[in-house]
Design a protein around this motif. Sequence first.
Motif, mmCIF file in Angstrom:
data_model
loop_
_atom_site.group_PDB
_atom_site.id
_atom_site.type_symbol
_atom_site.label_atom_id
_atom_site.label_comp_id
_atom_site.label_asym_id
_atom_site.label_seq_id
_atom_site.Cartn_x
_atom_site.Cartn_y
_atom_site.Cartn_z
ATOM 1 N N ILE A 105 -5.768 -20.253 22.779
ATOM 2 C CA ILE A 105 -4.973 -20.722 23.909
ATOM 3 C C ILE A 105 -4.242 -19.568 24.592
ATOM 4 N N VAL A 106 -3.818 -18.580 23.825
ATOM 5 C CA VAL A 106 -3.257 -17.377 24.457
ATOM 6 C C VAL A 106 -4.306 -16.727 25.351
ATOM 7 N N GLY A 107 -5.542 -16.636 24.844
ATOM 8 C CA GLY A 107 -6.610 -16.000 25.608
ATOM 9 C C GLY A 107 -6.941 -16.721 26.895
ATOM 10 N N VAL A 108 -7.082 -18.046 26.829
ATOM 11 C CA VAL A 108 -7.441 -18.795 28.033
ATOM 12 C C VAL A 108 -6.304 -18.766 29.049
ATOM 13 N N CYS A 156 -14.831 -25.585 18.190
ATOM 14 C CA CYS A 156 -13.445 -26.074 18.168
ATOM 15 C C CYS A 156 -12.606 -25.327 19.196
ATOM 16 N N SER A 157 -12.784 -24.017 19.244
ATOM 17 C CA SER A 157 -12.050 -23.191 20.197
ATOM 18 C C SER A 157 -12.418 -23.571 21.635
ATOM 19 N N PHE A 158 -13.705 -23.695 21.894
ATOM 20 C CA PHE A 158 -14.183 -24.014 23.241
ATOM 21 C C PHE A 158 -13.634 -25.362 23.708
ATOM 22 N N ALA A 159 -13.707 -26.371 22.825
ATOM 23 C CA ALA A 159 -13.209 -27.703 23.179
ATOM 24 C C ALA A 159 -11.706 -27.673 23.453
ATOM 25 N N GLY A 160 -10.962 -26.940 22.628
ATOM 26 C CA GLY A 160 -9.516 -26.857 22.815
ATOM 27 C C GLY A 160 -9.128 -26.118 24.092
ATOM 28 N N CYS A 161 -9.926 -25.100 24.436
ATOM 29 C CA CYS A 161 -9.658 -24.372 25.686
ATOM 30 C C CYS A 161 -9.832 -25.301 26.891
ATOM 31 N N TRP A 162 -10.859 -26.149 26.846
ATOM 32 C CA TRP A 162 -11.060 -27.092 27.952
ATOM 33 C C TRP A 162 -10.001 -28.186 27.955
ATOM 34 N N MET A 163 -9.517 -28.543 26.789
ATOM 35 C CA MET A 163 -8.390 -29.480 26.716
ATOM 36 C C MET A 163 -7.184 -28.893 27.456
ATOM 37 N N TYR A 164 -6.937 -27.609 27.221
ATOM 38 C CA TYR A 164 -5.828 -26.935 27.905
ATOM 39 C C TYR A 164 -6.063 -26.864 29.410
ATOM 40 N N LEU A 165 -7.278 -26.494 29.804
ATOM 41 C CA LEU A 165 -7.588 -26.376 31.230
ATOM 42 C C LEU A 165 -7.431 -27.709 31.950
ATOM 43 N N LEU A 166 -7.889 -28.781 31.318
ATOM 44 C CA LEU A 166 -7.768 -30.105 31.935
ATOM 45 C C LEU A 166 -6.306 -30.525 32.063
ATOM 46 N N GLN A 168 -3.822 -28.495 32.369
ATOM 47 C CA GLN A 168 -3.272 -27.660 33.436
ATOM 48 C C GLN A 168 -3.586 -28.259 34.806
ATOM 49 N N LYS A 169 -4.810 -28.723 34.965
ATOM 50 C CA LYS A 169 -5.242 -29.255 36.256
ATOM 51 C C LYS A 169 -4.632 -30.614 36.575
ATOM 52 N N THR A 170 -4.182 -31.334 35.552
ATOM 53 C CA THR A 170 -3.609 -32.665 35.780
ATOM 54 C C THR A 170 -2.092 -32.657 35.775
ATOM 55 N N GLY A 171 -1.496 -31.466 35.787
ATOM 56 C CA GLY A 171 -0.051 -31.365 35.937
ATOM 57 C C GLY A 171 0.765 -31.600 34.685
ATOM 58 N N VAL A 172 0.139 -31.527 33.515
ATOM 59 C CA VAL A 172 0.888 -31.650 32.261
ATOM 60 C C VAL A 172 1.804 -30.423 32.129
ATOM 61 N N PRO A 173 3.046 -30.597 31.674
ATOM 62 C CA PRO A 173 3.954 -29.453 31.518
ATOM 63 C C PRO A 173 3.320 -28.321 30.704
ATOM 64 N N ALA A 174 3.527 -27.090 31.158
ATOM 65 C CA ALA A 174 2.830 -25.936 30.582
ATOM 66 C C ALA A 174 3.083 -25.772 29.088
ATOM 67 N N ASP A 175 4.351 -25.907 28.670
ATOM 68 C CA ASP A 175 4.676 -25.717 27.258
ATOM 69 C C ASP A 175 3.945 -26.726 26.383
ATOM 70 N N TRP A 179 1.070 -25.770 23.431
ATOM 71 C CA TRP A 179 1.237 -26.115 22.009
ATOM 72 C C TRP A 179 0.252 -27.182 21.569
ATOM 73 N N SER A 180 0.081 -28.223 22.373
ATOM 74 C CA SER A 180 -0.793 -29.323 21.957
ATOM 75 C C SER A 180 -2.248 -28.875 21.889
ATOM 76 N N SER A 181 -2.679 -27.999 22.788
ATOM 77 C CA SER A 181 -4.055 -27.510 22.750
ATOM 78 C C SER A 181 -4.292 -26.619 21.537
ATOM 79 N N ALA A 182 -3.329 -25.741 21.254
ATOM 80 C CA ALA A 182 -3.450 -24.873 20.077
ATOM 81 C C ALA A 182 -3.518 -25.702 18.799
ATOM 82 N N LEU A 183 -2.644 -26.698 18.689
ATOM 83 C CA LEU A 183 -2.649 -27.556 17.502
ATOM 84 C C LEU A 183 -3.886 -28.446 17.471
ATOM 85 N N GLY A 184 -4.398 -28.809 18.655
ATOM 86 C CA GLY A 184 -5.628 -29.593 18.716
ATOM 87 C C GLY A 184 -6.808 -28.830 18.140
#
Length: 200
Positions: A105-108, A156-166, A168-175, A179-184
């Motif tokens: 998640i840091v990388g993405v 697992c990493s790829f799926a979590g990165c897309w979870m984070y990207l989605l 981000q695109k839907t306006g979920v708070p950044a913090d 955290w939720s993507s990393a833990l996911g």
Amino acid sequence: MTIVKILEIVAILVGAFSGFIEARSKKMDVVGIFTVAFITAFGGGTLRDILLDRRPLFWVEHQEYAILIFLLAMVAAPAIRTLRKIISERLIVTADALGLGLFSIVGVSQALEAGMPLFIASMMGVITGIFGGVLRDIVCNEIPMVLRDGKPYAICSFAGCWMYLLMQKTGVPADFALWSSALGITAFRMVTWAKGVKIE
């Protein structure tokens, strides 16, 4: 301190721990322990920075990261032998899974900050998440785990990165997204490991 920096520091510590354990299992001395911990903690982020043309490299810009790993290696060398008697395989896998999630998640997020398109950003997350472990295994004369055990790891990493990207695109708070993507990713890796899921 930003949330990404906090994630990065935690990821470095978790990665170093994984390196300490692996190096000690190979009966390396303190130099070997430091070397393996260093490349595990910084390998993925270094490749990410090179590909994104970021200078200085993140651990050069923050020399305290390298100093911390050096000091921990001095302590770890005599302590790991004792710790291995009480550290279970589950704890080692958990640490590795947590490092995968945090680094990915840091990388993405940093790839997005650098203006990369979404797919490239997701691949930068995967590279950041897995490459330190790949280098660790190579130095320890092992076929990298991501290439041999058949269990979802990079997936697992790829799926979590897309979870984070989605998010981000839907306006979920950044913090929360970070955290939720990393833990996911961590949870996904742990569940597939516990259930013995394999992709042949």
